[in-house]
Design an enzyme around this catalytic site. Sequence first.
Site, short mmCIF file in Angstrom:
data_model
loop_
_atom_site.label_atom_id
_atom_site.label_comp_id
_atom_site.label_asym_id
_atom_site.label_seq_id
_atom_site.Cartn_x
_atom_site.Cartn_y
_atom_site.Cartn_z
N ALA A 156 73.74 -17.04 57.00
CA ALA A 156 74.84 -17.91 56.53
C ALA A 156 74.47 -18.52 55.19
CB ALA A 156 75.09 -19.01 57.56
N ASP A 181 74.52 -23.76 74.97
CA ASP A 181 74.34 -24.84 73.99
C ASP A 181 72.87 -25.15 73.70
OD1 ASP A 181 77.04 -24.92 74.11
OD2 ASP A 181 77.20 -26.86 75.11
N ALA A 200 66.94 -12.31 90.40
CA ALA A 200 65.50 -12.61 90.55
C ALA A 200 65.26 -13.53 91.73
CB ALA A 200 64.98 -13.24 89.26
N ARG A 233 78.51 -27.69 70.32
CA ARG A 233 78.52 -29.07 69.86
C ARG A 233 78.02 -30.04 70.92
NH1 ARG A 233 84.91 -29.93 70.29
NH2 ARG A 233 85.02 -30.38 72.48
O1 F6P Z 1 78.89 -25.64 77.42
C1 F6P Z 1 79.15 -24.47 76.73
C2 F6P Z 1 80.37 -24.58 75.85
O2 F6P Z 1 80.55 -23.28 75.45
C3 F6P Z 1 80.32 -25.53 74.68
O3 F6P Z 1 79.61 -25.07 73.58
C4 F6P Z 1 81.78 -25.72 74.36
O4 F6P Z 1 82.04 -26.89 73.65
C5 F6P Z 1 82.37 -25.76 75.74
O5 F6P Z 1 81.54 -24.94 76.53
C6 F6P Z 1 83.78 -25.30 75.81
O6 F6P Z 1 84.09 -24.95 77.12
P1 F6P Z 1 85.50 -25.00 77.82
O7 F6P Z 1 86.54 -24.82 76.78
O8 F6P Z 1 85.44 -23.90 78.81
O9 F6P Z 1 85.58 -26.34 78.46
#
Ligand code: F6P
Length: 336
Positions: A185, A126, A22, A170
């Site tokens: 869930a 997230d 885009a 998280r």
């Molecule tokens: O920021 C996205 C995310 O998927 C988080 O939810 C997760 O904690 C993190 O990345 C893990 O990423 P990596 O293992 O690549 O550092």
Amino acid sequence: MRRIAILCVGNDCPGLNAAIRATVVKSNMEDLEVVGVKDGFEGLLRDQLDVLTRNSVSGILHRGGTILGTSLYIPESDEEVNKVVEKVKQYSITCLLILGGRIGTRAALRLMKANVPSILIPATIDNDLPFTDFSIGFFTAVSHVTDALDMLHSTAEAHHRVMIVETMGRPSGWIATVGGLAGGADYVITNAEGFKAEDLLAKIRSRYEGHKRFSIVVVEDGLKLDQKFYEEVGVTQETPPAKVIGMYIQKALKDINIEWRYTSLGYLQRGGSPVSMDRIIATMMATRAVEMVKAARVYHAVGMRGFTVTEVPYSESMLNLKIVDEYLRNLAKLFY
Ligand code: F6P
């Protein structure tokens, strides 16, 4: 001619390509040039950037990941920032278009201090950035959780098991809560709420006694669990909290003989083709970002409020954590 440099910073997410596409299409119409930077700021410092044409972004809308690549590296020290300043001058870049989550936000704020103009487009599964209702990638991650719960339901029911499903996101709780809500869930445990052991045990027991001898329990990864739970089941802190919860359930509900299984959805949540909402918000926000460059409204993030694109001036508060709405948390509980 004014020149936008677009780059992905931090973890990838589905929908980045829709935003890149885009940006290029809208820029072409506005007589702006777009250069795509490979692998975030690492690529910029290594001179890995190329002009993006309508052709180079053709056929990428539906593709996950990013055609540009990404990197977790951001300039922090004065020396590193100065190198970026030099590159911005060298390539006559009018504005950086940063696609990213918390890491990208940090970079945008840091570079503002060195007068490097940028616009930030929120992109993280997230969904934890406070200046937008939705970030690119979130809806796809939720959709993957939903699909996984749908699939796990049948086997959970057939074997009368408790399925513990670990999700990412998280500590904001968005993916676990909204994914859990969409996938039906039977219980969701997030960092936002913490682990309420008695409540979970009562829920599983009452389902069992009501002839639902299976349960799907979603657990957000990185959950902070009290040391007593590790001790109770005799494992070290290295054990994933979701597994500790499974062991704890089995031990505490010995009388009804609960069997449990663990599934970590891991990177599946970040992969694959973006769902329609991620493509749409990516397209809406990127298009607006180009209009902002054209109008010289930099040092702003774009965001979504409902289905409306917003422009938010940069401030340190953009780094605050947006925890999942209490309303949604309570809504999910309605179905426990
Ligand atoms: O920021 C996205 C995310 O998927 C988080 O939810 C997760 O904690 C993190 O990345 C893990 O990423 P990596 O293992 O690549 O550092």
